[in-house]
Design a protein around this motif. Structure first.
Motif, PDB file in Angstrom:
ATOM      1  N   LEU A  96       0.916  -1.360   0.018  1.00  0.00           N
ATOM      2  CA  LEU A  96      -0.164   0.100   0.073  1.00  0.00           C
ATOM      3  C   LEU A  96       0.699   1.321   0.031  1.00  0.00           C
ATOM      4  O   LEU A  96       0.433   2.266  -0.571  1.00  0.00           O
ATOM      5  N   ARG A  97       1.785   1.344   0.721  1.00  0.00           N
ATOM      6  CA  ARG A  97       2.949   2.301   0.728  1.00  0.00           C
ATOM      7  C   ARG A  97       3.328   2.535  -0.654  1.00  0.00           C
ATOM      8  O   ARG A  97       3.415   3.732  -1.295  1.00  0.00           O
ATOM      9  N   ARG A 101      -0.404   5.135  -0.987  1.00  0.00           N
ATOM     10  CA  ARG A 101      -1.429   5.307  -0.134  1.00  0.00           C
ATOM     11  C   ARG A 101      -0.744   6.024   1.269  1.00  0.00           C
ATOM     12  O   ARG A 101       0.290   5.487   1.616  1.00  0.00           O
ATOM     13  N   ARG A 102      -1.610   6.655   1.882  1.00  0.00           N
ATOM     14  CA  ARG A 102      -1.273   7.247   3.301  1.00  0.00           C
ATOM     15  C   ARG A 102      -1.455   6.357   4.533  1.00  0.00           C
ATOM     16  O   ARG A 102      -2.654   5.591   4.273  1.00  0.00           O
ATOM     17  N   ASP A 105      -4.865   6.351   5.877  1.00  0.00           N
ATOM     18  CA  ASP A 105      -5.747   5.677   4.929  1.00  0.00           C
ATOM     19  C   ASP A 105      -5.879   4.114   5.218  1.00  0.00           C
ATOM     20  O   ASP A 105      -7.222   3.436   4.931  1.00  0.00           O
ATOM     21  N   TYR A 106      -4.855   3.401   5.365  1.00  0.00           N
ATOM     22  CA  TYR A 106      -4.671   2.074   5.566  1.00  0.00           C
ATOM     23  C   TYR A 106      -4.542   1.305   6.941  1.00  0.00           C
ATOM     24  O   TYR A 106      -4.655   0.224   7.063  1.00  0.00           O
ATOM     25  N   GLY A 146      -3.747  -5.543  -0.440  1.00  0.00           N
ATOM     26  CA  GLY A 146      -4.208  -4.632  -1.524  1.00  0.00           C
ATOM     27  C   GLY A 146      -5.510  -5.150  -2.537  1.00  0.00           C
ATOM     28  O   GLY A 146      -5.558  -4.488  -3.406  1.00  0.00           O
TER      29      GLY A 146
END
Length: 239
Positions: A96-97, A101-102, A105-106, A146
């Protein structure tokens, strides 16, 4: 596919993986399962033939397009490939990084997933402090976080107890219901029996595909009826 000038490890393979399908990959050691998986997740190129993904020939993808396609494929490696300098949480969140994405957010999604695989209390430790089975669960969580379109798992239950193996299989089944195409390579025939799914079996470099149990049963049930109908037609006298 062959390595160097050696014999072909895989030959005459031709198959489709429909969107949203679920299949097992089996075969004895040395049959070529790992080689086939490497072809599917684009870690290797075929010596001849072609591989198409999402309507595109993989050989025609540019260097910029290849990473984008690989993000649509989740892989659970048999040797885990965790980063020991990162925490369990950060290992799982890594895809995700990379996707930009921040953390805010996850963070909740990653924590929930780790709790589901039984590692909610170990998200802040490093992989080296975990058992082999725990590291395998981290690898699975990282591969599915993901929600990839294709998930490839190489012996995903090899280092966990039967209860956790069933739990992980249910996770794969739930992802499949959401539309993810699943391929599980395994030696565990009891795992294969738990789901009514096609089985791709490798033997001597060739691939054989066995239909799901329900389909084979339906065909077996239909066969006597068809035979009876043919016999009746043959015995009916002409007018």
């Amino acid at each position: 596919m062959r390595y160097g000038h050696g014999p072909e490890v895989l030959r005459d393979l031709s198959f489709d993986l429909p969107r949203g399908s679920f299949q097992f990959l089996t075969g004895p050691s040395g049959a070529g399962k790992t080689s086939l998986l490497r072809l599917i997740y684009l870690a290797a190129k075929p010596s001849s033939g072609r591989i198409s993904y999402f309507g595109r020939d993989a050989a025609e993808l540019t260097r910029k397009e290849m990473p984008l396609l690989r993000r649509r494929i989740g892989v659970v490696f048999q040797e885990f490939r965790l980063l020991n300098h990162l925490s369990v949480f950060d290992n799982v969140a890594l895809p995700l990084r990379i996707a930009g994405r921040r953390r805010q957010d996850y963070a909740e999604d990653v924590a929930e997933l780790l709790a589901w695989v039984g590692l909610g209390e170990k998200m802040d430790v490093v992989p080296a402090t975990l058992s082999g089975g725990e590291q395998q669960r981290v690898a699975i969580a990282r591969a599915v976080v993901g929600q990839p379109e294709i998930l490839i798992a190489d012996e995903p239950t090899g280092n966990v107890d039967p209860e956790m193996g069933m739990r992980l299989l249910r996770l794969f089944a739930e992802l499949n219901k959401l539309g993810t195409t699943i391929i599980i390579a395994t030696h565990d025939l009891s795992l294969v029996r738990m789901l009514d799914a096609p089985v791709m079996s490798l033997s001597n470099g060739h691939l054989h595909i066995r239909a799901p149990r329900s389909q084979r049963q339906a065909q077996a049930n239909a066969a006597p009826e068809e035979a009876a109908a043919e016999t009746a037609a043959m015995e009916t006298p002409d007018e």
